[in-house]
Motif scaffolding. Structure first.
Motif, PDB file in Angstrom:
ATOM      1  N   ASP A 158       0.858  -1.188   0.000  1.00 39.08           N
ATOM      2  CA  ASP A 158       0.000   0.000   0.000  1.00 39.08           C
ATOM      3  C   ASP A 158       0.893   1.237   0.000  1.00 39.08           C
ATOM      4  N   TRP A 159       0.582   2.192  -0.865  1.00 36.90           N
ATOM      5  CA  TRP A 159       1.348   3.432  -0.923  1.00 36.90           C
ATOM      6  C   TRP A 159       0.631   4.526  -0.136  1.00 36.90           C
ATOM      7  N   TYR A 160       1.347   5.153   0.797  1.00 39.58           N
ATOM      8  CA  TYR A 160       0.844   6.324   1.525  1.00 39.58           C
ATOM      9  C   TYR A 160       1.679   7.513   1.064  1.00 39.58           C
ATOM     10  N   LEU A 161       1.025   8.465   0.417  1.00 39.53           N
ATOM     11  CA  LEU A 161       1.759   9.581  -0.175  1.00 39.53           C
ATOM     12  C   LEU A 161       1.403  10.894   0.521  1.00 39.53           C
ATOM     13  N   PHE A 162       2.443  11.584   0.997  1.00 39.73           N
ATOM     14  CA  PHE A 162       2.282  12.873   1.678  1.00 39.73           C
ATOM     15  C   PHE A 162       3.113  13.928   0.961  1.00 39.73           C
ATOM     16  N   PRO A 163       2.674  15.183   0.883  1.00 39.27           N
ATOM     17  CA  PRO A 163       1.516  15.769   1.558  1.00 39.27           C
ATOM     18  C   PRO A 163       0.197  15.562   0.816  1.00 39.27           C
ATOM     19  N   ASP A 164       0.176  14.720  -0.212  1.00 42.79           N
ATOM     20  CA  ASP A 164      -1.038  14.492  -0.990  1.00 42.79           C
ATOM     21  C   ASP A 164      -2.174  13.909  -0.155  1.00 42.79           C
ATOM     22  N   GLN A 165      -1.818  13.242   0.944  1.00 43.60           N
ATOM     23  CA  GLN A 165      -2.824  12.625   1.812  1.00 43.60           C
ATOM     24  C   GLN A 165      -3.658  11.609   1.034  1.00 43.60           C
ATOM     25  N   ILE A 166      -2.976  10.704   0.328  1.00 45.62           N
ATOM     26  CA  ILE A 166      -3.684   9.664  -0.412  1.00 45.62           C
ATOM     27  C   ILE A 166      -3.077   8.300  -0.112  1.00 45.62           C
ATOM     28  N   LYS A 167      -3.886   7.275  -0.355  1.00 43.96           N
ATOM     29  CA  LYS A 167      -3.449   5.897  -0.197  1.00 43.96           C
ATOM     30  C   LYS A 167      -3.821   5.118  -1.454  1.00 43.96           C
ATOM     31  N   LEU A 168      -2.847   4.396  -1.990  1.00 39.92           N
ATOM     32  CA  LEU A 168      -3.078   3.498  -3.118  1.00 39.92           C
ATOM     33  C   LEU A 168      -2.882   2.081  -2.603  1.00 39.92           C
ATOM     34  N   LYS A 169      -3.949   1.319  -2.569  1.00 36.49           N
ATOM     35  CA  LYS A 169      -3.925   0.008  -1.946  1.00 36.49           C
ATOM     36  C   LYS A 169      -3.700  -1.098  -2.982  1.00 36.49           C
ATOM     37  N   ASN A 170      -2.878  -2.068  -2.616  1.00 32.44           N
ATOM     38  CA  ASN A 170      -2.611  -3.265  -3.427  1.00 32.44           C
ATOM     39  C   ASN A 170      -1.834  -2.960  -4.710  1.00 32.44           C
ATOM     40  N   VAL A 171      -0.799  -2.145  -4.604  1.00 32.53           N
ATOM     41  CA  VAL A 171       0.032  -1.843  -5.771  1.00 32.53           C
ATOM     42  C   VAL A 171       1.033  -2.979  -5.969  1.00 32.53           C
ATOM     43  N   HIS A 172       0.969  -3.632  -7.127  1.00 33.28           N
ATOM     44  CA  HIS A 172       1.886  -4.730  -7.440  1.00 33.28           C
ATOM     45  C   HIS A 172       3.217  -4.172  -7.910  1.00 33.28           C
ATOM     46  N   VAL A 173       4.275  -4.932  -7.682  1.00 31.63           N
ATOM     47  CA  VAL A 173       5.612  -4.485  -8.050  1.00 31.63           C
ATOM     48  C   VAL A 173       5.707  -4.180  -9.546  1.00 31.63           C
ATOM     49  N   ASN A 174       4.941  -4.887 -10.362  1.00 27.58           N
ATOM     50  CA  ASN A 174       4.969  -4.667 -11.814  1.00 27.58           C
ATOM     51  C   ASN A 174       4.292  -3.363 -12.234  1.00 27.58           C
ATOM     52  N   GLN A 175       3.568  -2.720 -11.296  1.00 23.26           N
ATOM     53  CA  GLN A 175       2.858  -1.480 -11.606  1.00 23.26           C
ATOM     54  C   GLN A 175       3.625  -0.240 -11.148  1.00 23.26           C
ATOM     55  N   ILE A 176       4.795  -0.449 -10.560  1.00 21.75           N
ATOM     56  CA  ILE A 176       5.576   0.657  -9.998  1.00 21.75           C
ATOM     57  C   ILE A 176       5.954   1.680 -11.057  1.00 21.75           C
ATOM     58  N   LYS A 177       6.479   1.223 -12.189  1.00 23.73           N
ATOM     59  CA  LYS A 177       6.941   2.159 -13.226  1.00 23.73           C
ATOM     60  C   LYS A 177       5.826   3.072 -13.712  1.00 23.73           C
ATOM     61  N   ASP A 178       4.651   2.493 -13.982  1.00 21.79           N
ATOM     62  CA  ASP A 178       3.538   3.301 -14.483  1.00 21.79           C
ATOM     63  C   ASP A 178       3.090   4.350 -13.462  1.00 21.79           C
ATOM     64  N   LEU A 179       3.040   3.962 -12.189  1.00 23.61           N
ATOM     65  CA  LEU A 179       2.593   4.905 -11.158  1.00 23.61           C
ATOM     66  C   LEU A 179       3.615   6.002 -10.918  1.00 23.61           C
ATOM     67  N   VAL A 180       4.892   5.668 -10.948  1.00 23.73           N
ATOM     68  CA  VAL A 180       5.937   6.684 -10.802  1.00 23.73           C
ATOM     69  C   VAL A 180       5.844   7.692 -11.951  1.00 23.73           C
ATOM     70  N   GLN A 181       5.622   7.185 -13.139  1.00 18.40           N
ATOM     71  CA  GLN A 181       5.480   8.066 -14.300  1.00 18.40           C
ATOM     72  C   GLN A 181       4.286   9.006 -14.133  1.00 18.40           C
ATOM     73  N   LYS A 182       3.158   8.466 -13.713  1.00 20.74           N
ATOM     74  CA  LYS A 182       1.926   9.244 -13.599  1.00 20.74           C
ATOM     75  C   LYS A 182       2.001  10.258 -12.448  1.00 20.74           C
ATOM     76  N   ILE A 183       2.368   9.776 -11.272  1.00 20.96           N
ATOM     77  CA  ILE A 183       2.297  10.625 -10.073  1.00 20.96           C
ATOM     78  C   ILE A 183       3.460  11.605  -9.983  1.00 20.96           C
ATOM     79  N   PHE A 184       4.669  11.125 -10.225  1.00 21.23           N
ATOM     80  CA  PHE A 184       5.846  11.943  -9.974  1.00 21.23           C
ATOM     81  C   PHE A 184       6.393  12.638 -11.223  1.00 21.23           C
ATOM     82  N   VAL A 185       6.478  11.924 -12.322  1.00 19.40           N
ATOM     83  CA  VAL A 185       7.020  12.534 -13.539  1.00 19.40           C
ATOM     84  C   VAL A 185       5.992  13.465 -14.178  1.00 19.40           C
ATOM     85  N   ASN A 186       4.764  12.951 -14.368  1.00 20.64           N
ATOM     86  CA  ASN A 186       3.707  13.755 -15.002  1.00 20.64           C
ATOM     87  C   ASN A 186       2.986  14.668 -14.014  1.00 20.64           C
ATOM     88  N   ASP A 187       3.270  14.484 -12.712  1.00 26.18           N
ATOM     89  CA  ASP A 187       2.701  15.348 -11.661  1.00 26.18           C
ATOM     90  C   ASP A 187       1.170  15.321 -11.669  1.00 26.18           C
TER      91      ASP A 187
END
Length: 327
Positions: A158-187
């Motif tokens: 489960d990802w807990y992201l601050f200061p966004d105050q959000i939780k992403l539950k059940n993130v599989h290791v194979n989904q890490i790249k896509d989420l990093v791209q969406k949340i952090f790179v694409n903001d």
């Protein structure tokens, strides 16, 4: 008796009276001195007893508790002696976001470096973040979090992201790249770090959601006050011993004050500055505190639950720093 008084009874009596009076005064002065000495000993006795088992007492600048405190749970003396008492202001490494990876792993089971955890989940995530460091454009604090979960897979978290105050539950290791791209790179999160037109507080007040294109991932907004406490024993005994004590007392105070829906405590791994244990981070404000004692728990929770500036001012002696995006 002088011979000149031998044939004069009156003078003899007068001489004897003066001698007795002088002796009486001398004895009274001696008794008075002895009384003063014993009185001072009694006054010093409590301090002598107290100092025989602990350091000299003083008042805590934040709470006013007498230190060592007898009202609240204390830490072992051998650990307290190892806490650094030097200036800890601005002792937090710069970071714009804090990502906690929640898995059903007890803090005592964390290796010295959580990237060495079995399953390599955090190791893979850290690798992807480093590969996209330039594209992201800002530093991210990455830690483990110990949570209660029915899922014990090393390949999900489960990802807990601050200061966004959000939780992403059940993130599989194979989904890490896509989420990093969406949340952090694409903001494309609740808080857009690269958007300088609105403050963090303004963005958090918007009723926006994070769209995730995976059916297995559940998105949640985190509400209320979140208190993160370093409990990483194998990294350093100070946080490893103090952290769990703090968490226990925080949870006890939250239950006693009926705030279980408004205050959440999270056990996390190494954040830096173990010498200043106990280390506590408050979200969504992103403020870091060090040398936190159990005495400080009511003050911290009341200060941030009520947004009281006066109460927060009392916490200044504990301030280490804050999230880079705090205005």
């Amino acid at each position: 008796m002088p011979r000149i008084f031998k044939d004069d009874p009156i003078k003899q009596n007068e001489f004897v009276f003066r001698m007795n009076l002088s002796l009486f005064i001398t004895l009274m002065l001696s008794y008075f001195r002895l009384f003063l000495i014993n009185s001072n000993k009694e006054k010093r006795l409590p301090n002598l007893i107290r100092n025989s088992t602990s350091d000299a007492t003083h008042l805590d600048p934040c709470t006013g508790c007498e230190m060592p405190c007898r009202k609240h749970v204390s830490y072992p003396q051998e650990i307290l002696k190892k806490i650094d008492q030097t200036n800890m202001s601005n002792s937090v490494e710069k970071h714009h976001r804090h990502l906690c990876i929640g898995q059903s792993i007890q803090p005592s089971q964390w290796p010295k470096d959580v990237k060495d955890l079995q399953g390599n989940y955090i190791k893979e995530l850290n690798k992807v973040l480093l590969e996209n460091k330039d594209a992201i454009g800002y530093p991210i604090k990455l830690t483990s979090a110990s949570i209660d979960s029915k899922i014990h897979s090393e390949q999900t978290a489960d990802w807990y992201l601050f200061p966004d105050q959000i939780k992403l539950k059940n993130v599989h290791v194979n989904q890490i790249k896509d989420l990093v791209q969406k949340i952090f790179v694409n903001d494309q999160s609740i808080v857009k770090i690269k958007d300088k037109t609105k403050s963090i507080e303004e963005q958090l007040q918007q009723n926006s959601d994070l769209s995730v294109s995976y059916d297995n991932i559940k998105f949640e907004r985190l509400h209320g006050l979140w208190i993160l406490v370093c409990c990483h024993y194998q990294r350093d005994q100070r946080c490893g011993v103090i952290g769990p004590i703090l968490v226990g007392e925080i949870e006890k105070f939250v239950r006693a004050t009926n705030r279980t829906d408004d205050v959440t405590c999270l056990k996390i791994s190494h954040v830096g500055g173990h010498k200043f244990a106990g280390n506590v981070i408050i979200y969504p404000s992103g403020v870091w505190y060090g040398r936190v004692l159990t005495c400080h728990i009511p003050l911290i929770i009341n200060a941030y639950a009520s947004s009281s500036s006066d109460l927060k001012d009392k916490l200044k002696p504990l301030l280490r720093g804050h999230l880079q995006t705090v205005s």
